[in-house]
Write a protein that holds these residues in place. Structure first.
Motif, PDB file in Angstrom:
ATOM      1  N   UNK A  55       2.940  -1.282 -18.702  1.00 54.45           N
ATOM      2  CA  UNK A  55       2.370  -1.946 -17.534  1.00 54.45           C
ATOM      3  C   UNK A  55       1.998  -0.937 -16.448  1.00 54.45           C
ATOM      4  N   UNK A  56       2.802   0.098 -16.270  1.00 59.48           N
ATOM      5  CA  UNK A  56       2.473   1.112 -15.270  1.00 59.48           C
ATOM      6  C   UNK A  56       1.186   1.829 -15.637  1.00 59.48           C
ATOM      7  N   UNK A  57       1.001   2.159 -16.907  1.00 57.38           N
ATOM      8  CA  UNK A  57      -0.231   2.822 -17.328  1.00 57.38           C
ATOM      9  C   UNK A  57      -1.428   1.904 -17.133  1.00 57.38           C
ATOM     10  N   UNK A  58      -1.281   0.625 -17.413  1.00 51.32           N
ATOM     11  CA  UNK A  58      -2.386  -0.318 -17.202  1.00 51.32           C
ATOM     12  C   UNK A  58      -2.726  -0.473 -15.727  1.00 51.32           C
ATOM     13  N   UNK A  59      -1.706  -0.539 -14.888  1.00 50.29           N
ATOM     14  CA  UNK A  59      -1.946  -0.681 -13.455  1.00 50.29           C
ATOM     15  C   UNK A  59      -2.669   0.543 -12.900  1.00 50.29           C
ATOM     16  N   UNK A  66      -6.236   6.329  -6.194  1.00 49.37           N
ATOM     17  CA  UNK A  66      -5.064   7.014  -6.745  1.00 49.37           C
ATOM     18  C   UNK A  66      -3.778   6.558  -6.050  1.00 49.37           C
ATOM     19  N   UNK A  67      -3.830   6.396  -4.736  1.00 43.35           N
ATOM     20  CA  UNK A  67      -2.642   5.972  -3.983  1.00 43.35           C
ATOM     21  C   UNK A  67      -2.248   4.546  -4.367  1.00 43.35           C
ATOM     22  N   UNK A  72       1.112   0.596  -7.325  1.00 42.48           N
ATOM     23  CA  UNK A  72       1.138  -0.502  -8.293  1.00 42.48           C
ATOM     24  C   UNK A  72       2.010  -0.164  -9.498  1.00 42.48           C
ATOM     25  N   UNK A  73       1.956   1.090  -9.929  1.00 48.41           N
ATOM     26  CA  UNK A  73       2.781   1.512 -11.066  1.00 48.41           C
ATOM     27  C   UNK A  73       4.261   1.449 -10.716  1.00 48.41           C
ATOM     28  N   UNK A  74       4.624   1.879  -9.514  1.00 49.10           N
ATOM     29  CA  UNK A  74       6.026   1.792  -9.096  1.00 49.10           C
ATOM     30  C   UNK A  74       6.499   0.348  -9.058  1.00 49.10           C
ATOM     31  N   UNK A  75       5.659  -0.539  -8.536  1.00 47.21           N
ATOM     32  CA  UNK A  75       6.027  -1.954  -8.488  1.00 47.21           C
ATOM     33  C   UNK A  75       6.167  -2.538  -9.890  1.00 47.21           C
ATOM     34  N   UNK A  77       6.998  -0.950 -12.629  1.00 49.56           N
ATOM     35  CA  UNK A  77       8.220  -0.418 -13.251  1.00 49.56           C
ATOM     36  C   UNK A  77       9.456  -1.119 -12.710  1.00 49.56           C
ATOM     37  N   UNK A  78       9.496  -1.326 -11.408  1.00 50.89           N
ATOM     38  CA  UNK A  78      10.660  -2.001 -10.803  1.00 50.89           C
ATOM     39  C   UNK A  78      10.792  -3.420 -11.336  1.00 50.89           C
ATOM     40  N   UNK A  79       9.684  -4.151 -11.433  1.00 45.27           N
ATOM     41  CA  UNK A  79       9.725  -5.535 -11.921  1.00 45.27           C
ATOM     42  C   UNK A  79      10.132  -5.586 -13.390  1.00 45.27           C
ATOM     43  N   UNK A  80       9.603  -4.665 -14.197  1.00 43.05           N
ATOM     44  CA  UNK A  80       9.910  -4.688 -15.631  1.00 43.05           C
ATOM     45  C   UNK A  80      11.376  -4.372 -15.914  1.00 43.05           C
ATOM     46  N   UNK A  81      11.985  -3.531 -15.108  1.00 44.12           N
ATOM     47  CA  UNK A  81      13.383  -3.144 -15.349  1.00 44.12           C
ATOM     48  C   UNK A  81      14.384  -4.003 -14.582  1.00 44.12           C
ATOM     49  N   UNK A  82      13.904  -4.806 -13.639  1.00 45.29           N
ATOM     50  CA  UNK A  82      14.816  -5.579 -12.794  1.00 45.29           C
ATOM     51  C   UNK A  82      15.567  -6.661 -13.555  1.00 45.29           C
ATOM     52  N   UNK A  83      14.990  -7.211 -14.607  1.00 41.94           N
ATOM     53  CA  UNK A  83      15.666  -8.281 -15.344  1.00 41.94           C
ATOM     54  C   UNK A  83      16.991  -7.827 -15.932  1.00 41.94           C
ATOM     55  N   UNK A  84      17.063  -6.579 -16.363  1.00 36.12           N
ATOM     56  CA  UNK A  84      18.308  -6.057 -16.934  1.00 36.12           C
ATOM     57  C   UNK A  84      19.166  -5.333 -15.911  1.00 36.12           C
ATOM     58  N   UNK A  85      18.721  -5.282 -14.670  1.00 33.38           N
ATOM     59  CA  UNK A  85      19.479  -4.588 -13.639  1.00 33.38           C
ATOM     60  C   UNK A  85      19.397  -3.080 -13.762  1.00 33.38           C
ATOM     61  N   UNK A  86      18.338  -2.580 -14.358  1.00 35.75           N
ATOM     62  CA  UNK A  86      18.171  -1.146 -14.545  1.00 35.75           C
ATOM     63  C   UNK A  86      17.228  -0.578 -13.497  1.00 35.75           C
ATOM     64  N   UNK A  87      17.383   0.697 -13.227  1.00 40.83           N
ATOM     65  CA  UNK A  87      16.445   1.425 -12.393  1.00 40.83           C
ATOM     66  C   UNK A  87      16.001   2.653 -13.167  1.00 40.83           C
ATOM     67  N   UNK A  88      14.782   3.061 -12.935  1.00 40.39           N
ATOM     68  CA  UNK A  88      14.252   4.219 -13.656  1.00 40.39           C
ATOM     69  C   UNK A  88      14.900   5.486 -13.119  1.00 40.39           C
ATOM     70  N   UNK A  89      15.426   6.307 -14.017  1.00 41.21           N
ATOM     71  CA  UNK A  89      16.014   7.572 -13.589  1.00 41.21           C
ATOM     72  C   UNK A  89      14.950   8.642 -13.431  1.00 41.21           C
TER      73      UNK A  89
END
Length: 149
Positions: A55-59, A66-67, A72-75, A77-89
């Motif tokens: 999803x980040x690559x598509x966004x 570029x900004x 959009x990519x950060x958002x 990533x946060x949404x995709x990992x939020x369901x499991x309570x994970x954050x990107x390291x």
């Protein structure tokens, strides 16, 4: 016909099979249940990490600037990992052929997302949780359209 003595000699052991079955069953069931929980956690994290990278690559590939693309990519990533309570390291974004502009026509966007997945039912005690997590990473590449406005 006379009865066999074979069955009457073991009268003192009556009911021991159910206790043995219960004991061995518990000894085998508890690790099996934990293995299923751990594998489910790891599979869910693998799917979430792969989805976050895609999803980040598509966004980024469809953003106007570029900004905006990076926000959009950060958002995503946060949404995709939020369901499991994970954050990107770690998140790595690479853009070809122009590294400073991911929205350049005809380019390619590559996103790598890394997460650390804690094992289930392991409490953090005395900072001993160092080896009780599994690192995962996923990558995705998306071409930027030549025909974009």
């Amino acid at each position: 016909m006379p009865r066999s003595r074979r069955w009457t000699d073991r009268a003192g052991e009556r009911g021991s099979a159910s206790i043995e079955l219960l004991t061995i069953g518990m000894l085998l069931t508890v690790p099996l249940v934990y293995l299923v929980l751990a594998m489910a956690q790891l599979q869910g994290a693998a799917l979430a990490t792969e989805g976050a990278a895609r999803q980040a690559a598509r966004m980024i590939a469809t953003a106007d600037s570029h900004v905006d693309a990076l926000a959009s990519a950060d958002a995503a990533i946060v949404v995709a990992l939020a369901d499991l309570g994970l954050t990107a390291s770690a998140v790595d974004v690479a853009c070809d052929p122009v590294p400073t502009d991911c929205t350049a026509r005809g380019g390619t966007v590559r996103v790598v997302v890394e997460v650390v997945v804690p094992l289930p039912l392991v409490p953090p005690v005395l900072d001993l949780d160092v080896g009780l997590a599994v690192p995962m990473s996923a990558s995705s590449a998306q071409p930027v359209s030549e025909l974009r406005p």
